[in-house]
Structures are given as C-alpha cells and as structure tokens.
Enzyme design. Structure first.
Site, PDB file in Angstrom:
ATOM      1  N   HIS A  12       0.831  -1.213   0.000  1.00 25.26           N
ATOM      2  CA  HIS A  12       0.000   0.000   0.000  1.00 25.26           C
ATOM      3  C   HIS A  12       0.867   1.266   0.000  1.00 25.26           C
ATOM      4  O   HIS A  12       0.654   2.168  -0.816  1.00 25.26           O
ATOM      5  CB  HIS A  12      -0.905  -0.036   1.239  1.00 25.26           C
ATOM      6  CG  HIS A  12      -1.846   1.122   1.368  1.00 25.26           C
ATOM      7  ND1 HIS A  12      -3.161   1.046   0.955  1.00 25.26           N
ATOM      8  CD2 HIS A  12      -1.671   2.379   1.856  1.00 25.26           C
ATOM      9  CE1 HIS A  12      -3.746   2.218   1.187  1.00 25.26           C
ATOM     10  NE2 HIS A  12      -2.859   3.045   1.732  1.00 25.26           N
ATOM     11  N   GLU A  13       1.839   1.334   0.873  1.00 24.28           N
ATOM     12  CA  GLU A  13       2.667   2.552   0.962  1.00 24.28           C
ATOM     13  C   GLU A  13       3.542   2.717  -0.284  1.00 24.28           C
ATOM     14  O   GLU A  13       3.764   3.834  -0.741  1.00 24.28           O
ATOM     15  CB  GLU A  13       3.519   2.555   2.233  1.00 24.28           C
ATOM     16  CG  GLU A  13       2.720   2.608   3.536  1.00 24.28           C
ATOM     17  CD  GLU A  13       1.701   3.750   3.628  1.00 24.28           C
ATOM     18  OE1 GLU A  13       1.864   4.769   2.936  1.00 24.28           O
ATOM     19  OE2 GLU A  13       0.724   3.601   4.389  1.00 24.28           O
ATOM     20  N   HIS A  23       1.509   4.288  -2.871  1.00 23.54           N
ATOM     21  CA  HIS A  23       1.457   5.754  -2.710  1.00 23.54           C
ATOM     22  C   HIS A  23       2.708   6.406  -3.297  1.00 23.54           C
ATOM     23  O   HIS A  23       2.620   7.444  -3.955  1.00 23.54           O
ATOM     24  CB  HIS A  23       1.352   6.133  -1.228  1.00 23.54           C
ATOM     25  CG  HIS A  23      -0.034   6.016  -0.669  1.00 23.54           C
ATOM     26  ND1 HIS A  23      -1.153   6.433  -1.349  1.00 23.54           N
ATOM     27  CD2 HIS A  23      -0.486   5.535   0.518  1.00 23.54           C
ATOM     28  CE1 HIS A  23      -2.229   6.218  -0.613  1.00 23.54           C
ATOM     29  NE2 HIS A  23      -1.860   5.664   0.531  1.00 23.54           N
ATOM     30  N   HIS A  47      -5.935   6.503  -2.739  1.00 28.01           N
ATOM     31  CA  HIS A  47      -6.795   5.449  -2.200  1.00 28.01           C
ATOM     32  C   HIS A  47      -7.832   5.026  -3.231  1.00 28.01           C
ATOM     33  O   HIS A  47      -8.311   5.829  -4.012  1.00 28.01           O
ATOM     34  CB  HIS A  47      -7.448   5.917  -0.899  1.00 28.01           C
ATOM     35  CG  HIS A  47      -6.464   5.988   0.218  1.00 28.01           C
ATOM     36  ND1 HIS A  47      -6.477   6.952   1.178  1.00 28.01           N
ATOM     37  CD2 HIS A  47      -5.401   5.183   0.500  1.00 28.01           C
ATOM     38  CE1 HIS A  47      -5.463   6.750   2.015  1.00 28.01           C
ATOM     39  NE2 HIS A  47      -4.787   5.694   1.617  1.00 28.01           N
ATOM     40  N   CYS A  48      -8.138   3.733  -3.228  1.00 27.21           N
ATOM     41  CA  CYS A  48      -8.984   3.139  -4.262  1.00 27.21           C
ATOM     42  C   CYS A  48     -10.336   2.743  -3.659  1.00 27.21           C
ATOM     43  O   CYS A  48     -10.393   2.207  -2.553  1.00 27.21           O
ATOM     44  CB  CYS A  48      -8.264   1.905  -4.811  1.00 27.21           C
ATOM     45  SG  CYS A  48      -9.197   1.024  -6.058  1.00 27.21           S
ATOM     46  N   CYS A  96      -9.036  -4.047  -3.226  1.00 24.34           N
ATOM     47  CA  CYS A  96      -7.736  -3.556  -3.727  1.00 24.34           C
ATOM     48  C   CYS A  96      -6.819  -3.199  -2.560  1.00 24.34           C
ATOM     49  O   CYS A  96      -7.256  -2.662  -1.546  1.00 24.34           O
ATOM     50  CB  CYS A  96      -7.973  -2.333  -4.599  1.00 24.34           C
ATOM     51  SG  CYS A  96      -6.465  -1.567  -5.210  1.00 24.34           S
ATOM     52  N   CYS A 100      -5.860  -3.714  -7.771  1.00 28.53           N
ATOM     53  CA  CYS A 100      -6.991  -4.000  -8.662  1.00 28.53           C
ATOM     54  C   CYS A 100      -6.552  -3.683 -10.105  1.00 28.53           C
ATOM     55  O   CYS A 100      -5.515  -3.054 -10.315  1.00 28.53           O
ATOM     56  CB  CYS A 100      -8.202  -3.163  -8.258  1.00 28.53           C
ATOM     57  SG  CYS A 100      -8.040  -1.423  -8.678  1.00 28.53           S
ATOM     58  N   CYS A 122      -5.771   0.093 -10.680  1.00 24.86           N
ATOM     59  CA  CYS A 122      -4.531   0.539 -10.029  1.00 24.86           C
ATOM     60  C   CYS A 122      -3.308  -0.083 -10.711  1.00 24.86           C
ATOM     61  O   CYS A 122      -2.270   0.562 -10.840  1.00 24.86           O
ATOM     62  CB  CYS A 122      -4.543   0.185  -8.539  1.00 24.86           C
ATOM     63  SG  CYS A 122      -5.627   1.250  -7.562  1.00 24.86           S
TER      64      CYS A 122
HETATM   65 ZN   LIG Z   1      -2.995   5.026   2.152  1.00 27.09          ZN
HETATM   66 ZN   LIG Z   2      -7.373  -0.198  -6.859  1.00 21.00          ZN
END
Ligand SMILES: [Zn+2]
Ligand SMILES: [Zn+2]
Length: 167
Positions: A115-116, A119, A125-126, A131, A150, A153
């Site tokens: 996740h990071e 970024h 954010h999705c 995701c 996903c 993304c």
């Molecule tokens: Zn985040």
């Molecule tokens: Zn996504």
C-alpha cells in the site's frame, strides 16, 4: 527500489515483503539500520514517523523502511505506515498488525508495505474494497482487502513504473 529493515525486524518478514513487491518492481536488499533515537517521543512512548523518514539520506532510489516500533504522525494517534512522495521514501510498522497467527500477521504487513509503495508510485486510495490501495484504518479493514492491486490501479502503476524507468 530498496528494502531496509530497522533493528528488530526478522529477515523472514523482509523476504515476504520483497517477494510480493518483486512482482511489480525490482527490489534490492538494503540491509538493517539502527533505530534513530531522535525519533522517539518519550511522552507518547511512540516513534515519530516523519523524523524517521527524515533521518534517511536522500537518494534517487525509492526506499521502503520496515520497523516494529509504534509509529505516529502529527494529529494522529498512530499510523500503520506513511509514504513521503517528496523523498520517495516510505515506512511501515508491524507494531499494530500483530496476530497470534503468524500467517495473518505476515499478510497484514505485506498489504501495508505494498500500500505505501503504491502511494510512492503515485496511487491514491482506491474505492475497490478488495484492492490493496483501499484505505484501512483498522485491522478488520486491513484483513478485508487483498494484497494485490486491482486492474485499474495495476494499469496506473505500470504506466508510472514505465514513465519513471523503474521496472
Ligand atoms: Zn494510504
Ligand atoms: Zn485499486
């Protein structure tokens, strides 16, 4: 990108993170660093994530730091992780992701790491709750989402990786 462990993180944890991120981008082992004591806040008994990221020398590479200490940023009680797009460095902590089941704990830290890094690679954010870029502020939300990007993304990510010549 470079993966760096802070003292106290098991090598195995870093390997799992490297394997997952390696599906999207090339990953180098940056070894282990001592914790920057100046980032410790005695009153809160927590570590200032911004100070920790700021203590890393700026390089052209993306760096993901992994620690076991409890992290905070200003105005928030705690954070699972932070990404600083200016320096291209991110930090995640296993501290609040614990579980008696090591498989669950491992899955959580992988998700927060991916996740990071997402970024850092320009993803926001999705809305897709499966995701890995879905916003999660609690363990149940972390457990609910997947550890992959996903399709939407993934497309954005591939474009950014190509544009920046990262691969
Ligand atoms: Zn985040
Ligand atoms: Zn996504």
């Amino acid at each position: 990108m470079i993966l760096v462990a802070y003292e106290g993180i098991e090598h195995e944890t870093m390997q799992f993170i490297a394997e997952t991120l390696g599906k999207y981008i090339s990953v180098l082992d940056g070894g282990t660093l001592p914790l920057p004591r100046e980032a410790y806040d005695q009153e809160r008994n927590q570590w200032n994530a911004a100070v920790m990221i700021g203590s890393i020398e700026d390089t052209d590479n993306m760096i993901l730091l992994v620690t076991h200490v409890d992290l905070f940023v200003q105005d928030l009680n705690f954070v699972f992780g932070v990404a600083d797009r200016a320096s291209m460095n991110a930090l995640v902590s296993t501290n609040r992701l614990g579980s008696l089941d090591p498989t669950i704990a491992r899955r959580r830290i992988i998700k927060e790491a991916v996740h990071e890094v997402g970024h850092l690679l320009d993803l926001d954010h999705c809305p897709d709750s499966r995701c890995v870029m879905h916003f999660s502020n609690s363990l149940s939300e972390v457990d609910e989402k997947g550890k992959e990007f996903c399709p939407s993304c993934t497309r954005h990510l591939e474009k950014v990786i190509e544009l920046r010549g990262l691969y």
